[in-house]
Scaffold this motif. Structure first.
Motif, PDB file in Angstrom:
ATOM      1  N   VAL A 247       0.702  -1.160   0.038  1.00 55.42           N
ATOM      2  CA  VAL A 247       0.021  -0.083  -0.099  1.00 55.42           C
ATOM      3  C   VAL A 247       0.898   1.291   0.052  1.00 55.42           C
ATOM      4  CG1 VAL A 247      -0.405   0.149   2.519  1.00 55.42           C
ATOM      5  CG2 VAL A 247      -2.031   1.039   1.172  1.00 55.42           C
ATOM      6  N   GLN A 248       0.371   2.211  -0.876  1.00 55.95           N
ATOM      7  CA  GLN A 248       1.403   3.456  -0.851  1.00 55.95           C
ATOM      8  C   GLN A 248       0.240   4.574  -0.270  1.00 55.95           C
ATOM      9  OE1 GLN A 248       4.770   3.549  -1.969  1.00 55.95           O
ATOM     10  NE2 GLN A 248       4.382   1.213  -1.475  1.00 55.95           N
ATOM     11  N   PHE A 249      -0.945   4.514  -0.253  1.00 55.02           N
ATOM     12  CA  PHE A 249      -2.010   5.739  -0.148  1.00 55.02           C
ATOM     13  C   PHE A 249      -2.690   5.419   1.447  1.00 55.02           C
ATOM     14  CE2 PHE A 249      -1.108   5.489  -4.332  1.00 55.02           C
ATOM     15  CZ  PHE A 249      -0.449   6.722  -4.712  1.00 55.02           C
ATOM     16  N   CYS A 250      -2.911   6.504   2.220  1.00 58.23           N
ATOM     17  CA  CYS A 250      -3.697   6.428   3.333  1.00 58.23           C
ATOM     18  C   CYS A 250      -5.324   5.967   2.858  1.00 58.23           C
ATOM     19  CB  CYS A 250      -3.877   7.796   4.185  1.00 58.23           C
ATOM     20  SG  CYS A 250      -4.737   9.015   3.333  1.00 58.23           S
ATOM     21  N   VAL A 251      -6.019   5.667   3.572  1.00 53.97           N
ATOM     22  CA  VAL A 251      -7.617   5.335   3.105  1.00 53.97           C
ATOM     23  C   VAL A 251      -8.327   6.478   2.319  1.00 53.97           C
ATOM     24  CG1 VAL A 251      -9.737   4.703   3.976  1.00 53.97           C
ATOM     25  CG2 VAL A 251      -7.750   3.537   5.073  1.00 53.97           C
ATOM     26  N   ALA A 252      -8.351   7.714   2.868  1.00 52.11           N
ATOM     27  CA  ALA A 252      -8.785   8.926   2.323  1.00 52.11           C
ATOM     28  C   ALA A 252      -8.256   9.098   0.785  1.00 52.11           C
ATOM     29  CB  ALA A 252      -8.713  10.030   3.265  1.00 52.11           C
ATOM     30  N   CYS A 253      -6.987   9.182   0.783  1.00 50.08           N
ATOM     31  CA  CYS A 253      -6.391   9.494  -0.611  1.00 50.08           C
ATOM     32  C   CYS A 253      -6.615   8.286  -1.379  1.00 50.08           C
ATOM     33  CB  CYS A 253      -4.890   9.369  -0.477  1.00 50.08           C
ATOM     34  SG  CYS A 253      -4.521  11.134   0.313  1.00 50.08           S
ATOM     35  N   GLN A 254      -6.623   6.889  -1.175  1.00 52.12           N
ATOM     36  CA  GLN A 254      -7.012   5.823  -1.918  1.00 52.12           C
ATOM     37  C   GLN A 254      -8.360   5.744  -2.392  1.00 52.12           C
ATOM     38  OE1 GLN A 254      -4.624   3.488  -3.140  1.00 52.12           O
ATOM     39  NE2 GLN A 254      -6.252   2.903  -4.459  1.00 52.12           N
ATOM     40  N   ALA A 255      -9.185   6.173  -1.581  1.00 52.04           N
ATOM     41  CA  ALA A 255     -10.649   6.334  -1.924  1.00 52.04           C
ATOM     42  C   ALA A 255     -10.736   7.629  -3.014  1.00 52.04           C
ATOM     43  CB  ALA A 255     -11.434   6.670  -0.705  1.00 52.04           C
ATOM     44  N   ARG A 256     -10.205   8.716  -2.784  1.00 53.16           N
ATOM     45  CA  ARG A 256     -10.147   9.721  -3.800  1.00 53.16           C
ATOM     46  C   ARG A 256      -9.635   9.309  -5.242  1.00 53.16           C
ATOM     47  NH1 ARG A 256      -9.146  12.904   0.602  1.00 53.16           N
ATOM     48  NH2 ARG A 256      -6.960  12.975   0.420  1.00 53.16           N
ATOM     49  N   ARG A 257      -8.205   8.440  -5.150  1.00 55.21           N
ATOM     50  CA  ARG A 257      -7.918   7.931  -6.452  1.00 55.21           C
ATOM     51  C   ARG A 257      -8.861   7.073  -7.059  1.00 55.21           C
ATOM     52  NH1 ARG A 257      -2.719   8.189  -7.479  1.00 55.21           N
ATOM     53  NH2 ARG A 257      -2.433   5.908  -7.981  1.00 55.21           N
TER      54      ARG A 257
END
Length: 77
Positions: free
Chosen positions: A61-71
């Protein structure tokens, strides 16, 4: 009655495991380990610490939950 509940819980755990495996495969994370994961979110301007539990569940994993959701909302994986 308890046997039915036990079987349902075991099946639920199996389905969750399969879903996590499939998600990792779709995200190209197959074969990666928690050591391949970032300690801090790699999204520009974020830098939030990624919890160890997330790093264990989503190896690489490279992104936090919030950033992954946005991506994912934008169609980026």
């Amino acid at each position: 009655m308890t046997d039915d509940i036990d079987r349902a819980q075991a099946r639920e755990a199996e389905m969750l495991s399969d879903a996590l495996h499939n998600q990792a495969h779709r995200a190209g994370l197959s074969g990666k380990t928690p050591a391949d994961s970032a300690e801090f979110c790699q999204a520009r301007g974020c830098g939030e610490e990624i919890p160890d539990a997330r790093r264990q569940k989503v190896p690489g994993v490279q992104f936090c939950v919030a950033c992954q959701a946005r991506r994912e909302k934008r169609g980026n994986r």
